[in-house]
Design an enzyme around this catalytic site. Structure first.
Site, mmCIF file in Angstrom:
data_model
loop_
_atom_site.group_PDB
_atom_site.id
_atom_site.type_symbol
_atom_site.label_atom_id
_atom_site.label_comp_id
_atom_site.label_asym_id
_atom_site.label_seq_id
_atom_site.Cartn_x
_atom_site.Cartn_y
_atom_site.Cartn_z
ATOM 1 C CE1 TYR A 287 -4.324 1.483 0.757
ATOM 2 C CE2 TYR A 287 -2.862 3.207 1.541
ATOM 3 C CZ TYR A 287 -4.110 2.793 1.128
ATOM 4 O OH TYR A 287 -5.150 3.691 1.078
ATOM 5 C CE1 TYR A 338 -4.445 5.550 -1.746
ATOM 6 C CE2 TYR A 338 -6.008 7.361 -1.850
ATOM 7 C CZ TYR A 338 -5.313 6.430 -1.120
ATOM 8 O OH TYR A 338 -5.489 6.366 0.252
#
Length: 386
Positions: A287, A338
């Protein structure tokens, strides 16, 4: 707690009962970009229809539904014609991609649902979503954006360990090179150099533009079911071998002064749960809302020691073709888009299916996902035939 001690990882004397019992049967993603003609529902529908086609299923086969980043699970289920017996709307922070995955696995394992669709729709770019500013949980400390929080954390890391902003360039460069191999990535065809990273516009020093993720519209959908049922579906299943999570909210409103190292270290129990270790993994999905979280993740899960990530990533360690640990092969949040972990996990599944074309990790048998936040998580996936 002082913030520096290591949390005790769960000790497992017996095989984790959920090991390899749950599988991914379908994956769907949309284009990423600026799409004001639709909304989060429309993007979610597009992604789910792609995942259903990938799995060889129809909406009537879905009896569990988890949605994220869309206003209403009811409206989405109505639009898709799904009448589930298990339904949930999860929180919007990206850490909830992994949380949603675990909830779906638990629902399938307990019989609450047989086949769960997990759907993420985000139209943040076209509605000009702002991250930071105004009142928020960060405001009492003068910190009004996630970027500022991560900037402060990396500044402290530089002070404590002698790392530099230039170290982060190796993360951004590797992910951009991967995006240039991915025709669907937002930054495809836009290579960068380490010099570009150093010269980029400062956003919140020491972080600069190329340390930040890309805000775009897009959708991602996964279909999960039992491994047994998945073996009768259209595509080869990818097994969920193990997941581990450790929460800590004592620093929920301020920069973590420990780089989440204790909570990430606790997540090393994922190897016990999966029954295989770090050296059995061919690639990583991390992430990367900001480049420092990649460093914190590598240190926390033990790929290198605390404070050693700066040296660890040099020389192309994270880059496909040159490094031992190809990471975020789609381009990740920094150079693909994203999608708050949802797209990174989808890429892990596609790698294990051999679907990634020019960015394919040779003979990928196992992949690991890591998320460094207040809810630290790691997940291990493997091929059914591995």
């Amino acid at each position: 707690m002082t913030g520096r001690e290591t949390l005790a990882a769960p000790s497992l004397s017996d095989a984790w009962p959920m090991r390899d019992k749950i599988a991914f049967a379908g994956i769907g993603t949309t284009r990423y970009g600026n799409f004001p003609e639709t909304d989060s529902y429309g993007l979610g529908c597009e992604a789910l229809n792609a995942a259903l086609d990938d799995a060889g299923l129809v909406p009537g086969d879905i009896d569990g539904l988890i949605v994220s980043r869309m206003p209403s699970y009811e409206r989405f289920a109505e639009m898709m014609g799904i009448t589930p017996q298990y339904c949930l709307l999860t929180e919007t922070p990206g850490r909830f991609s992994g949380v949603s995955l675990a909830l779906a696995a638990q629902a399938i394992a307990t019989g609450a649902a047989k086949t769960v669709a997990l759907v993420y729709g985000n139209n943040g770019r076209s509605v000009r979503m702002n991250y930071g500013g105004g009142d928020s949980q960060w405001s009492p400390w003068g910190m009004t954006s996630p970027g500022a929080i991560h900037s402060m954390m990396w500044r402290r890391h530089m002070h404590d360990f002698g790392t530099t902003h230039a170290d982060l360039g190796h993360v951004s460069l590797a992910f951009r090179n991967h995006a240039c191999l991915n025709p669907d990535a937002v930054m495809h065809g836009k290579p960068i150099t380490l010099e570009d990273h150093a010269a980029a516009r400062p956003i919140c020093e020491p972080l600069k533009l190329l340390d930040y993720c890309l805000i775009n519209d897009g959708g991602v959908a996964w279909i999960m079911t039992s491994a047994e049922r998945a073996r009768d579906m259209k595509r080869p299943p990818v097994l969920l071998s193990g997941y581990a999570r450790q929460d800590r909210f004592s620093y929920g409103g301020a920069p973590a002064d420990d780089y989440w190292h204790p909570t990430l270290s606790a997540c090393r129990s994922v190897y016990d749960r999966a029954g295989f270790g770090r050296e059995d993994v061919q690639g990583l999905g991390i992430y990367d809302n900001f480049s420092p979280t990649v460093m914190f993740s590598l240190e926390g899960l033990g790929f290198c020691g605390l404070g050693e990530s700066g040296d660890f990533v040099k020389g192309g360690t994270l880059q496909l073709g040159t490094g031992r640990w190809p990471t975020n092969t789609s381009g990740g949040h920094l150079s693909d888009s994203y999608m708050q972990g949802w797209g990174v996990i989808a890429e892990c599944i596609r790698q294990l299916r051999g679907d990634c074309g020019a960015r394919q990790i040779p003979d990928a048998k196992a992949m690991q996902y890591i998320c460094a936040t207040h809810i630290a998580q790691s997940i291990l996936f493997r091929r059914d035939d591995a």
